[in-house]
Design a protein around this motif. Structure first.
Motif, PDB file in Angstrom:
ATOM      1  N   VAL A   1       4.601  51.332  35.756  1.00 12.74           N
ATOM      2  CA  VAL A   1       5.328  51.924  36.876  1.00 12.74           C
ATOM      3  C   VAL A   1       5.327  53.450  36.774  1.00 12.74           C
ATOM      4  N   ASP A   2       5.480  53.980  35.561  1.00 12.28           N
ATOM      5  CA  ASP A   2       5.459  55.439  35.387  1.00 12.28           C
ATOM      6  C   ASP A   2       4.090  56.020  35.726  1.00 12.28           C
ATOM      7  N   GLN A   3       3.018  55.324  35.325  1.00 16.46           N
ATOM      8  CA  GLN A   3       1.672  55.839  35.555  1.00 16.46           C
ATOM      9  C   GLN A   3       1.138  55.509  36.947  1.00 16.46           C
ATOM     10  N   MET A   4       1.651  54.427  37.536  1.00 20.32           N
ATOM     11  CA  MET A   4       1.189  53.982  38.856  1.00 20.32           C
ATOM     12  C   MET A   4       2.397  53.664  39.735  1.00 20.32           C
ATOM     13  N   PRO A   5       3.146  54.688  40.135  1.00 21.57           N
ATOM     14  CA  PRO A   5       4.426  54.452  40.823  1.00 21.57           C
ATOM     15  C   PRO A   5       4.298  53.814  42.195  1.00 21.57           C
ATOM     16  N   ASN A   6       3.105  53.780  42.759  1.00 24.01           N
ATOM     17  CA  ASN A   6       2.925  53.187  44.093  1.00 24.01           C
ATOM     18  C   ASN A   6       2.561  51.707  44.053  1.00 24.01           C
ATOM     19  N   GLU A   7       2.512  51.134  42.854  1.00 23.33           N
ATOM     20  CA  GLU A   7       2.072  49.745  42.713  1.00 23.33           C
ATOM     21  C   GLU A   7       3.250  48.770  42.634  1.00 23.33           C
ATOM     22  N   ASP A   8       3.134  47.658  43.359  1.00 23.44           N
ATOM     23  CA  ASP A   8       4.066  46.545  43.194  1.00 23.44           C
ATOM     24  C   ASP A   8       3.752  45.828  41.882  1.00 23.44           C
ATOM     25  N   VAL A   9       4.787  45.345  41.205  1.00 19.95           N
ATOM     26  CA  VAL A   9       4.575  44.596  39.967  1.00 19.95           C
ATOM     27  C   VAL A   9       5.427  43.326  39.968  1.00 19.95           C
ATOM     28  N   ILE A  10       4.883  42.278  39.385  1.00 19.25           N
ATOM     29  CA  ILE A  10       5.631  41.062  39.085  1.00 19.25           C
ATOM     30  C   ILE A  10       5.547  40.852  37.579  1.00 19.25           C
ATOM     31  N   TYR A  11       6.697  40.743  36.951  1.00 17.25           N
ATOM     32  CA  TYR A  11       6.773  40.575  35.498  1.00 17.25           C
ATOM     33  C   TYR A  11       7.289  39.181  35.195  1.00 17.25           C
ATOM     34  N   LEU A  12       6.617  38.477  34.284  1.00 25.67           N
ATOM     35  CA  LEU A  12       7.070  37.159  33.851  1.00 25.67           C
ATOM     36  C   LEU A  12       7.304  37.180  32.341  1.00 25.67           C
ATOM     37  N   GLY A  13       8.534  36.932  31.946  1.00 25.70           N
ATOM     38  CA  GLY A  13       8.887  36.840  30.531  1.00 25.70           C
ATOM     39  C   GLY A  13       9.229  35.401  30.169  1.00 25.70           C
ATOM     40  N   ASP A  14       8.481  34.833  29.236  1.00 30.88           N
ATOM     41  CA  ASP A  14       8.679  33.431  28.840  1.00 30.88           C
ATOM     42  C   ASP A  14       9.794  33.343  27.799  1.00 30.88           C
ATOM     43  N   THR A  15      10.980  33.785  28.174  1.00 29.64           N
ATOM     44  CA  THR A  15      12.068  33.924  27.211  1.00 29.64           C
ATOM     45  C   THR A  15      12.570  32.579  26.687  1.00 29.64           C
ATOM     46  N   ALA A  16      12.385  31.505  27.442  1.00 31.05           N
ATOM     47  CA  ALA A  16      12.840  30.191  26.987  1.00 31.05           C
ATOM     48  C   ALA A  16      12.071  29.720  25.760  1.00 31.05           C
ATOM     49  N   ARG A  17      10.847  30.237  25.569  1.00 24.94           N
ATOM     50  CA  ARG A  17      10.015  29.804  24.442  1.00 24.94           C
ATOM     51  C   ARG A  17       9.714  30.938  23.469  1.00 24.94           C
ATOM     52  N   ALA A  18      10.317  32.081  23.686  1.00 24.57           N
ATOM     53  CA  ALA A  18      10.139  33.217  22.782  1.00 24.57           C
ATOM     54  C   ALA A  18      10.949  32.993  21.504  1.00 24.57           C
ATOM     55  N   PRO A  19      10.512  33.627  20.398  1.00 20.48           N
ATOM     56  CA  PRO A  19       9.350  34.506  20.265  1.00 20.48           C
ATOM     57  C   PRO A  19       8.061  33.729  20.028  1.00 20.48           C
ATOM     58  N   TYR A  20       6.936  34.328  20.422  1.00 22.41           N
ATOM     59  CA  TYR A  20       5.633  33.719  20.183  1.00 22.41           C
ATOM     60  C   TYR A  20       5.128  33.996  18.771  1.00 22.41           C
ATOM     61  N   GLY A  21       5.589  35.092  18.174  1.00 20.91           N
ATOM     62  CA  GLY A  21       5.026  35.549  16.905  1.00 20.91           C
ATOM     63  C   GLY A  21       4.919  34.502  15.817  1.00 20.91           C
ATOM     64  N   PRO A  22       5.974  33.683  15.575  1.00 27.71           N
ATOM     65  CA  PRO A  22       5.884  32.694  14.493  1.00 27.71           C
ATOM     66  C   PRO A  22       5.118  31.427  14.875  1.00 27.71           C
ATOM     67  N   ARG A  23       4.719  31.266  16.132  1.00 25.86           N
ATOM     68  CA  ARG A  23       4.106  30.018  16.596  1.00 25.86           C
ATOM     69  C   ARG A  23       2.614  29.962  16.245  1.00 25.86           C
ATOM     70  N   PRO A  24       2.050  28.755  16.126  1.00 26.62           N
ATOM     71  CA  PRO A  24       0.599  28.629  15.908  1.00 26.62           C
ATOM     72  C   PRO A  24      -0.180  29.218  17.083  1.00 26.62           C
ATOM     73  N   ILE A  25      -1.362  29.733  16.810  1.00 23.17           N
ATOM     74  CA  ILE A  25      -2.186  30.377  17.825  1.00 23.17           C
ATOM     75  C   ILE A  25      -2.459  29.437  19.008  1.00 23.17           C
ATOM     76  N   ALA A  26      -2.754  28.161  18.733  1.00 22.97           N
ATOM     77  CA  ALA A  26      -3.063  27.221  19.812  1.00 22.97           C
ATOM     78  C   ALA A  26      -1.874  27.034  20.749  1.00 22.97           C
ATOM     79  N   GLU A  27      -0.683  27.025  20.195  1.00 27.15           N
ATOM     80  CA  GLU A  27       0.514  26.881  21.023  1.00 27.15           C
ATOM     81  C   GLU A  27       0.740  28.130  21.861  1.00 27.15           C
ATOM     82  N   VAL A  28       0.543  29.291  21.264  1.00 25.30           N
ATOM     83  CA  VAL A  28       0.675  30.554  22.005  1.00 25.30           C
ATOM     84  C   VAL A  28      -0.316  30.588  23.163  1.00 25.30           C
TER      85      VAL A  28
END
Length: 275
Positions: free
Chosen positions: A30-57
């Motif tokens: 948004v700071d670099q492209m202030p004229n662009e619409d954005v949709i953000y999706l955060g998978d917070t119900a299954r976060a964090p991904y870090g400890p999960r196996p790669i295939a599951e991520v």
């Protein structure tokens, strides 16, 4: 409701992360492209991904990107180092829109910035296991890469804690291998970590250059959209929409605590597996 626009310059940029860290990427975009619409999706119900196996991520990431594609996005941004490490190749094969991510842009910037060719990367366990940063810097054989997982940093960021004795002690413990290796450049290889730049810089000192994967990802996204003539160059009132697989009020509360009033219009959604 999804943005009702055909894929083209009027379509939004889709940004995906396992949780809240990718908000630093969204903010940079948004700071670099202030004229662009954005949709953000955060998978917070299954976060964090870090400890999960790669295939599951990988599976979770594809489910979330499938959902963003249904909104007619003109680009996908994988704003999560763990997901980039697990699913980038698949995403570029599956979707007809350009896909940008956080690993390679940050690695390139670090190689260019380092003076002694000793580079550190702090990241999640999943990113460390994938060795994605090792692959990314392989084009520069003179580089010595020191990888240090820092899993508990995410806990502090999502609790809104960016200082204090406990965090400082943890930072000193995590960053000791980076100091011992003599790294003059450090990649913040998780999009939560730019919110901890103060304590990280305090421990390492000003002589160590910090490279934000969030900022570098935003730059790479700008370049891709510019090459494809998909940027809005004229001022306009851009829209931001935030989707979460968790509780919308909790997401908005944490997002506001981390990034002020940036997070608004939050909706809870469900994501499913590909057929």
């Amino acid at each position: 409701m999804p943005f009702e626009s055909e894929i083209g310059s009027d379509a939004p940029i889709g940004i995906f992360d396992s949780g809240f860290g990718g908000l630093t990427v969204a903010r940079a975009i948004v700071d670099q492209m202030p004229n662009e619409d954005v949709i953000y999706l955060g998978d917070t119900a299954r976060a964090p991904y870090g400890p999960r196996p790669i295939a599951e991520v990988r599976s979770y990431a594809i489910e979330c990107m499938d959902r963003l594609v249904t909104h007619g996005v003109k680009a996908l941004v994988i704003a999560c180092n763990s997901a980039s490490s697990a699913a980038l190749r698949d995403a570029r094969e599956l979707y007809d829109v350009p896909v940008t991510e956080v690993v390679l842009p940050a690695a390139r910037r670090a190689v260019a910035a380092s003076r002694n060719h000793s580079i550190g990367v702090i990241c999640t366990e999943a990113t460390a296991t994938s060795r994605s940063y090792n692959d990314a810097v392989a084009v520069a054989p003179q580089v010595r890469l020191t990888t240090q997982p820092c899993p508990r940093f995410v806990e502090f960021v999502e609790a809104g804690i960016t200082g204090g004795d406990e965090l400082l002690g943890l930072a000193r413990e995590y960053l000791e291998p980076i100091q011992r290796a003599g790294c003059d450049t450090l990649i913040l290889g998780c999009t939560h970590y730019p919110l901890l730049q103060g304590v990280i810089s305090y421990v390492l000192g000003d002589q160590v250059t910090l490279v934000s994967s969030s900022e570098e990802c935003a730059k790479a996204t700008y370049q891709v959209l510019q090459r494809r003539e998909l940027l809005h160059h004229e001022p306009r009132e851009a829209q931001r929409m935030f989707l979460t697989t968790g509780q919308s009020d909790a997401f908005e509360g944490i997002g506001s605590r981390l990034l002020g009033g940036f997070v608004e219009d939050v909706h809870t959604i469900k994501v499913g597996r590909r057929n």
